[in-house]
Design a protein around this motif. Structure first.
Motif, short mmCIF file in Angstrom:
data_model
loop_
_atom_site.label_atom_id
_atom_site.label_comp_id
_atom_site.label_asym_id
_atom_site.label_seq_id
_atom_site.Cartn_x
_atom_site.Cartn_y
_atom_site.Cartn_z
N THR A 84 0.81 -1.21 0.00
CA THR A 84 0.00 0.00 0.00
C THR A 84 0.85 1.27 0.00
OG1 THR A 84 -1.81 -1.13 1.14
CG2 THR A 84 -1.83 1.26 1.20
N TYR A 85 1.85 1.31 0.87
CA TYR A 85 2.69 2.51 0.98
C TYR A 85 4.05 2.36 0.31
CZ TYR A 85 -0.73 4.23 4.36
OH TYR A 85 -1.87 4.67 4.96
N ASP A 86 4.23 1.31 -0.47
CA ASP A 86 5.50 1.08 -1.16
C ASP A 86 5.71 2.20 -2.19
OD1 ASP A 86 7.48 0.26 -3.05
OD2 ASP A 86 7.12 -1.84 -2.53
N PRO A 87 6.79 2.99 -2.03
CA PRO A 87 6.98 4.12 -2.94
C PRO A 87 7.19 3.72 -4.40
CG PRO A 87 8.88 3.87 -1.50
CD PRO A 87 7.84 2.89 -1.02
N VAL B 272 5.54 1.21 -5.85
CA VAL B 272 4.24 0.77 -6.36
C VAL B 272 3.22 1.91 -6.32
CG1 VAL B 272 2.34 -0.88 -6.00
CG2 VAL B 272 4.71 -1.59 -5.61
N ASN B 273 3.18 2.61 -5.21
CA ASN B 273 2.22 3.70 -5.00
C ASN B 273 2.95 4.95 -4.50
OD1 ASN B 273 -0.17 2.15 -5.62
ND2 ASN B 273 0.09 1.15 -3.65
N PRO B 274 3.66 5.63 -5.39
CA PRO B 274 4.46 6.79 -4.97
C PRO B 274 3.63 7.88 -4.32
CG PRO B 274 4.33 6.67 -7.37
CD PRO B 274 3.70 5.42 -6.83
N GLY B 275 4.06 8.29 -3.13
CA GLY B 275 3.37 9.38 -2.43
C GLY B 275 2.07 8.99 -1.76
N ALA B 276 1.78 7.69 -1.64
CA ALA B 276 0.51 7.25 -1.05
C ALA B 276 0.33 7.79 0.36
CB ALA B 276 0.43 5.72 -1.05
N VAL B 277 -0.86 8.32 0.62
CA VAL B 277 -1.20 8.86 1.93
C VAL B 277 -2.64 8.47 2.27
CG1 VAL B 277 0.42 10.80 1.86
CG2 VAL B 277 -1.89 11.09 0.95
N ALA B 278 -2.91 8.41 3.58
CA ALA B 278 -4.24 8.03 4.06
C ALA B 278 -5.09 9.27 4.34
CB ALA B 278 -4.11 7.19 5.33
#
Length: 134
Positions: free
Chosen positions: A67-70, A72-78
């Motif tokens: 989910t938060y792997d940069p 795979v999902n760069p910049g991911a935030v909740a």
């Protein structure tokens, strides 16, 4: 509900982290604790409230470790869903803790904060349209 009413709420710092995103209040509080900068009372607050969130709030990385792997999902935030009032209500204590250490935070609201990569009944995790690295 009005068409432009924000569906999601996020609390984050005002300074970018090394990966380019603005860290949320939990990351910021966790960093202070890890650095040993909390008073005994602040540490008790932080520990008990983190434990409460862990018990009441799904951890996105348990559903998907990337989910938060940069990569795979760069910049991911909740973002909290606006309907998660109990969870949002407890953020004030974190904001007070951070303010006591001079860490500024903002409350953001949005109906479309980015591409959703995770969702449960309380929150979404998104990759923002602009992850910004500068």
């Amino acid at each position: 509900m009005e068409e432009d009413e924000a569906l999601y709420v996020r609390f984050q710092g005002t300074e970018r982290h090394e990966r380019g995103h603005f860290p949320g209040v939990f990351v910021l509080a966790n960093e202070l604790a890890a650095q040993g900068r909390l008073t005994e009372e602040q540490y008790r607050f932080w520990r008990s409230n983190n434990d409460w969130y862990d018990a009441h709030y799904p951890n996105p990385t348990h559903a998907d470790p990337q989910t938060y792997d940069p990569a795979v999902n760069p910049g991911a935030v909740a973002w909290f869903k606006r309907s998660a009032v109990d969870l949002i209500g407890r953020v004030d204590g974190y904001l007070e803790l951070l303010a006591a250490h001079g860490v500024e935070c903002l409350r953001l609201e949005s109906s479309n904060p980015g591409r959703v990569v995770y969702e449960d009944e309380y929150q979404i995790v998104v990759v923002p349209a602009e992850t910004g690295t500068g």
